[in-house]
Structure formats: structure tokens, C-alpha cells
Design a protein around this motif. Sequence first.
Motif, PDB file in Angstrom:
ATOM      1  N   TYR A   1       0.822  -1.191   0.022  1.00 46.95           N
ATOM      2  CA  TYR A   1       0.053   0.081  -0.067  1.00 46.95           C
ATOM      3  C   TYR A   1       0.853   1.042   0.144  1.00 46.95           C
ATOM      4  N   PRO A   2       0.555   2.211  -0.868  1.00 47.08           N
ATOM      5  CA  PRO A   2      -0.435   2.623  -1.708  1.00 47.08           C
ATOM      6  C   PRO A   2      -0.522   2.298  -3.145  1.00 47.08           C
ATOM      7  N   ARG A   3       0.746   1.394  -3.246  1.00 42.59           N
ATOM      8  CA  ARG A   3       0.891   1.365  -4.862  1.00 42.59           C
ATOM      9  C   ARG A   3      -0.085   0.094  -5.484  1.00 42.59           C
ATOM     10  N   ASN A   4      -0.461  -0.391  -4.524  1.00 48.94           N
ATOM     11  CA  ASN A   4      -1.464  -1.740  -5.055  1.00 48.94           C
ATOM     12  C   ASN A   4      -2.972  -1.223  -5.123  1.00 48.94           C
ATOM     13  N   GLN A   5      -2.953   0.174  -4.947  1.00 51.87           N
ATOM     14  CA  GLN A   5      -4.462   0.747  -5.092  1.00 51.87           C
ATOM     15  C   GLN A   5      -4.515   1.467  -6.385  1.00 51.87           C
ATOM     16  N   ILE A   6      -5.767   1.708  -6.858  1.00 51.99           N
ATOM     17  CA  ILE A   6      -6.149   2.066  -8.320  1.00 51.99           C
ATOM     18  C   ILE A   6      -5.661   3.546  -8.026  1.00 51.99           C
ATOM     19  N   ASN A   7      -4.816   3.820  -9.095  1.00 51.48           N
ATOM     20  CA  ASN A   7      -4.409   5.472  -9.309  1.00 51.48           C
ATOM     21  C   ASN A   7      -3.551   5.692  -8.024  1.00 51.48           C
ATOM     22  N   CYS A   8      -2.918   4.732  -7.229  1.00 49.27           N
ATOM     23  CA  CYS A   8      -2.148   5.065  -6.112  1.00 49.27           C
ATOM     24  C   CYS A   8      -2.815   6.128  -5.130  1.00 49.27           C
ATOM     25  N   GLY A   9      -3.901   5.628  -4.895  1.00 50.48           N
ATOM     26  CA  GLY A   9      -4.576   6.399  -3.714  1.00 50.48           C
ATOM     27  C   GLY A   9      -4.844   8.075  -4.249  1.00 50.48           C
ATOM     28  N   ARG A  10      -5.357   8.087  -5.440  1.00 52.40           N
ATOM     29  CA  ARG A  10      -5.658   9.534  -5.801  1.00 52.40           C
ATOM     30  C   ARG A  10      -6.778  10.053  -5.165  1.00 52.40           C
ATOM     31  N   ARG A  11      -8.094   9.358  -4.903  1.00 54.78           N
ATOM     32  CA  ARG A  11      -9.149   9.541  -4.321  1.00 54.78           C
ATOM     33  C   ARG A  11      -8.965   9.782  -2.851  1.00 54.78           C
ATOM     34  N   SER A  12      -8.063   9.020  -2.090  1.00 52.16           N
ATOM     35  CA  SER A  12      -7.684   9.334  -0.704  1.00 52.16           C
ATOM     36  C   SER A  12      -6.975  10.814  -0.522  1.00 52.16           C
ATOM     37  N   VAL A  13      -6.093  11.092  -1.581  1.00 53.12           N
ATOM     38  CA  VAL A  13      -5.478  12.351  -1.731  1.00 53.12           C
ATOM     39  C   VAL A  13      -6.406  13.556  -1.851  1.00 53.12           C
ATOM     40  N   GLU A  14      -7.290  13.304  -2.726  1.00 63.08           N
ATOM     41  CA  GLU A  14      -8.344  14.553  -2.840  1.00 63.08           C
ATOM     42  C   GLU A  14      -8.979  14.790  -1.782  1.00 63.08           C
ATOM     43  N   ARG A  15      -9.601  13.389  -0.865  1.00 66.28           N
ATOM     44  CA  ARG A  15     -10.260  13.865   0.129  1.00 66.28           C
ATOM     45  C   ARG A  15      -9.574  14.558   1.369  1.00 66.28           C
ATOM     46  N   TYR A  16      -8.138  14.299   1.333  1.00 62.90           N
ATOM     47  CA  TYR A  16      -7.177  14.676   2.316  1.00 62.90           C
ATOM     48  C   TYR A  16      -7.009  16.052   1.992  1.00 62.90           C
ATOM     49  N   VAL A  17      -7.078  16.611   0.848  1.00 63.51           N
ATOM     50  CA  VAL A  17      -6.951  18.017   0.334  1.00 63.51           C
ATOM     51  C   VAL A  17      -8.079  18.843   0.940  1.00 63.51           C
ATOM     52  N   LYS A  18      -9.086  18.017   0.589  1.00 63.56           N
ATOM     53  CA  LYS A  18     -10.476  18.825   0.787  1.00 63.56           C
ATOM     54  C   LYS A  18     -10.449  19.155   2.254  1.00 63.56           C
ATOM     55  N   ASP A  19     -10.311  18.013   3.083  1.00 66.52           N
ATOM     56  CA  ASP A  19     -10.469  18.224   4.436  1.00 66.52           C
ATOM     57  C   ASP A  19      -9.738  19.152   5.134  1.00 66.52           C
ATOM     58  N   MET A  20      -8.358  19.226   4.574  1.00 69.67           N
ATOM     59  CA  MET A  20      -7.305  20.041   5.210  1.00 69.67           C
ATOM     60  C   MET A  20      -7.886  21.447   4.964  1.00 69.67           C
ATOM     61  N   ILE A  21      -8.253  21.790   3.763  1.00 64.27           N
ATOM     62  CA  ILE A  21      -8.464  23.169   3.404  1.00 64.27           C
ATOM     63  C   ILE A  21      -9.792  23.612   4.451  1.00 64.27           C
ATOM     64  N   ALA A  22     -10.657  22.781   4.541  1.00 63.58           N
ATOM     65  CA  ALA A  22     -11.738  23.043   5.513  1.00 63.58           C
ATOM     66  C   ALA A  22     -11.290  23.274   6.715  1.00 63.58           C
ATOM     67  N   SER A  23     -10.239  22.723   7.269  1.00 61.49           N
ATOM     68  CA  SER A  23     -10.140  22.796   8.776  1.00 61.49           C
ATOM     69  C   SER A  23      -8.787  23.550   8.856  1.00 61.49           C
ATOM     70  N   ASP A  24      -8.018  23.881   8.090  1.00 61.85           N
ATOM     71  CA  ASP A  24      -6.603  24.576   8.451  1.00 61.85           C
ATOM     72  C   ASP A  24      -6.886  25.922   7.719  1.00 61.85           C
ATOM     73  N   ALA A  25      -6.616  26.989   8.607  1.00 61.50           N
ATOM     74  CA  ALA A  25      -6.860  28.165   7.941  1.00 61.50           C
ATOM     75  C   ALA A  25      -5.819  28.645   6.908  1.00 61.50           C
TER      76      ALA A  25
END
Length: 652
Positions: free
Chosen positions: A174-198
Amino acid sequence: MSRKRLTFKVIPAEHRDTSRWPKIDTSALSQEDQQRVERLMPAVQSYLDTGRLTAAAASAGICNSALLEQVGRCLTPLADGSVLGWAGLVAQLRVSPYLRSADLPAGAKASQEGAAGAFKRFLAEHPKIKDALDNAIRKGLGKGNARAAHTPAKAVWRLFKRKVEEVITDETEYPRNQINCGRRSVERYVKDMIASDARARRTAVGAATAQALGSVGSGEHSFDLVGMDQDLMGIDAHHMDFFGSIEIEGPAGPQSIAVERIWVYVVICMKTRAVHGYSVSIRTEPVAEQIELALDMASRPWAPREIKMRGVSYCEGAGFPMGCVDGLTVFAPAALRMDSAMQSFANNVLQRSRRRLGCAVSYSAIGAWYHNDTVERLFGTLERRWFHQLPTSVGTGPKDPKKTDGAAEAVRLRVSWDELLDVVEIAIANYNATSQPGLGYRSPLEVLRANYEVERQRFVPRPVMPATMLTPRLGVAIERAVVRGSCRPGRMRRPYIQVDKATYANPQLAAAFDKIGEGVIVHVHIEDMRTVEVYLENGTYLGWMTVQHKGWRQTKHSRDVRKQINRLRDAREMADTSDDFVADFLNYLADKAAVEARERPQRVSETATRLADTLRSSGAQLSDLRQRKPTEVHVPLRPVPALSHLPAPNWD
């Protein structure tokens, strides 16, 4: 997840005060959950008030550790610094983020198995990768000052993929064994960080938007500074998103040439939202003179414009306050609010307008559009209802699906610039007569009429300062000049004054030889330079004076046009003598615009823009001026000095 239990001694006093906790409504819960919350609430309240754990736990029928667990859930901190409160007593309510306890998915088919919480656990095990992602989201990609203004999630994922390939070499991990190397997880991480970090939010939306978010939509409201009409007037300029054209005589007949977009300057009341005046210019940048002319229009009775464009007309009751509202006879604002653009700091505003109106002038902070929100809302309304509907509109931006090549459409459809001025007039006048929800579904003019009815007049308008020698009406510039002339025998010349390389006189001054050499105060009307008003420095009124040269008397022209013509005369591109300088200038611009149109067809012409703005300010018609025979320009050749060291030419 193990939770550190809080005890009475370590709980802050402000958190033990349950009256500050958010309330909870249990009506939507099941009967069993409602009874559970009602049983635990008195026990938690008793423990936080007295600190007696055993007695409080016994009252709820639970052990001491279970009660401390419920107290800890209620005191779960939130992002704003407060605590969760009574909602922590709801059974099975998640009060902390999920953390994966199982191993990371492995194997070639790991993408088909469950991977809940795997991404966060991977970042926890690889803090360097997490720091790289956090820095990219907070600061943007790049080095030093060369960083992107906005970092999209796709760019963050590419960075994550590079970092993972440096650490994980086995493609079955993991995460190379995932489809697109966890791209959706990174997108959710970016979205959550923008919402919580000023800081991340500031980078994502931009500094200006982040600053606005700190004041707009926060739920807090400042007190209202205005109470009546004309207490605070907003002034701003807006570049309209549509193009027009001008038609000139080309080598093969009439030819349309695109001109620059129109600048509109408005004066709007912050209380009643009524537009009291406006002005327009057809040029690349806004100018301070137009702000003064917009204020001048607001102070004069309005008369309907002669509409030439077909299909547009005034709606019933449309117009402007001065002339449409009985009882409104003066324009005397208490304060003017302007943006921080360069033209707002010109002497026309800081000196002439402020002194003439007797009002204060305030400026919005840089990038703080919400300080002038009423004006911005006006422009947005006009664009949605009128200007973006025009076929020559360029839309709201490059991504607008209705975006067109406005300049090419203006040429193809032959949309004249003066027809667009009709649209601006009709749009603003009809806006004043359109009901708005924020005004109780009344129009701005109806609100003004209710304020100015004699039977129930709600306030006394501020008095207007009388026009004086040092505070003339708006649209008039104050200049100092010297009376020139001569009384010497053989060189006698009647007294006159000179303004912008043109002489002015009247019979009263022409007979006053004793005034030669004295200083005078000249009132220059910036929209019509054919006449000026003159005072002696002691206040004696010398009356109106007319320009003496015939070439300046024929056609109305503004001070800006006078200066443009003088520059061409100094550069020997126009003749020093003419029967009509303005007509020659318009013909000169038309010929030059035709050349530019041949070089760049269907493109905006700078010369054609100057031509359209000159026609607008002078009120002249290019077709009438073309019938006159332009004065031929004979530029004498400058003599070439003879050089003594060169041999004489041999023409044989």
C-alpha cells in the motif's frame, strides 16, 4: 480507541459550566436512547458541580469509569475551541476520527478489499510524506517566492505519488497496490485540510478571498452607520463586459471598427439603493473627471435621453431621483465611500468634489469589495439582467459557456457605441423603478418618495453649499491665469487670458487695459472648453469669456480633447490653423482607425476608441463632419543647417 479520562481536578472551570454547553433535542432519538440521555445528564451535571464521582455514578446506575467515559465524550474539543456538550451522551455517536487498527492492505488484489482508514495510517507511519503534502497544500508547489497561487488536488497527488515511489518499491504494498495510487484518498485529504486549516484555506482561495471570508458571512454584523437617504453614497467604476463599434467611411464604403469596452461610474445611496447619477467613458482606463461628472448629474434634474436603439425603452416610473421624486431638490451627501483605485485619490475628488459637496470621503481597504457591497450588487444585477444578455458580451469569464468574441460580434452585427449608451441609461433608470426584496418589495424610487412626502417627511435634507469663486459647481476646474495684453504705442493689444494654448476674452475684459498683468481666477468647464468664467482675485466677477480662435468655437469639446489636439499640433501632425480643430481631429482619428482596421480586422482599435469617446463628449456626428472639407495640413520643412566642412555637391 483508548481515551484519556478527565477528572474533576483537571477539567477547566469554564468547561465545567454546563450552561455554556450546546443544547440538545432528543425528540428524534429512539425511546431507549432518550431514556439513556435523561438518565446520564443529571449524573454528569452532579459530578461537574460537586466533584463526587461515586455518588454521581450511583445515581445513574453505572460504574465510576463509565461515568468518566461519558464526561470525556461531552468534553470532546471542537475546532472552534468549544466542547461537544450534551450530544456526547448519545449512544454510538462518533466523537473522534476513525483510526485503523488492522494492517495496511497488501497483495496484488488489495484494491478489491476494504481499506478504511488505510491512508491516514500510512501517513502516520511516514511522517515525511505527510509533511510534504501539508506544505504543498499550505504553501503551494514551488520554491521560494516562485510558488503557485493555487495548488490543485491533482498536483498534490502527483507529489504524493513521487514520494511514495521513493519509499515503497514493491508494487504489492500500500498504496501502490491501489487504483491510481490512492488518488481519491489524496483528494479527500486536500479537501478536509482546506476545510480545517486556515493557512491551507488561504492558499486555496487566495489572500483577498480569505480576507473577505474573515468578515463576510461570519454571522456577526456591524451596526448601521446610515439612517436616511444621502447619509452615505457609494461611488465606483465598472468595466462593462460588452463591446461596441463605430462606423466610418472606408475605401469601399461604410466600415465598422470595434472599440474598447465602456466604463460606467455610478453614485448610489447605501440606504435606499437608488442610483442618483452616473457617467460613462469609452477608454482603456477610468478617469477621475468622470466621477465628478457622475456627481454633477446627481445634483441636476434628470431629463430622459433620446433613445436611438430599437427594442429598449424606459419602464413605467423609470428615471433618477432628482427630477422623479417630489420634494427632492438638493443633492448633499454626508459622506462618499470610494474604492482604493488610483482615480479615487485625484484632486477632482479630494479637493473639488469634497469641498463643493461639503462631505467626508472614505476609502475601502485594498481588496475589501464588501465595504462597497451595495455598488457591487448593483453591477451584478445590471450584468445578469442586461449586459450579459447582449450578443457582444464576453460573459462572466473565460470559462463561461456563453462567452463569445465580443469585438468580432460587434463588428459583424454593427452594434454602435451610442446604442450601448442607450442600454446603460435604460438599464440604470429601470433599476431605480424595479422592486427589490431587501426594500420590502419596493423600488428605490418608491422608498425615496415615501421619505420625501411633505405630509410625513421623515427628515430635513442637508443644505447645499452655495457656489462661490473657490467652490464652483461640479464639473468645473479652478485655474489661475494672468491678464495679458499691451498698451505700448505701436504694439497695443487688447487684454485677454490664455487657457490651454487658446485665448479668451469678452467686451468687459477687452476694454480693461488697467487689468493687464493682474491675476484672475478662471472656472474651466471640463466638458465644454468654448467658454470659461473669470473672476478677479478680489472676487470681482468679469463674466463669461469666449475662445477667440474660430477653430475652437465651432464644435463642443472637452479639456481632454483640447489637450490631445494640442499634442498633435506640437508634433506637427495637425495644422496650427483651422476653421474647426475638433472636426479635423475627428477626421484624423477616422483615417487612422481605418488603417488599423485593415491591419487587424475585427479587433479593438485604440484610435477608434478615442474617436468614439470624442464623439460622445462633443455630441458631434461623424457623418456631418465628413461632409466638411478638412483643412489641408501643410507642415513646413525645417531648414537644414549648412555644414562648412562638407564639400559642395557636384550635380554634373
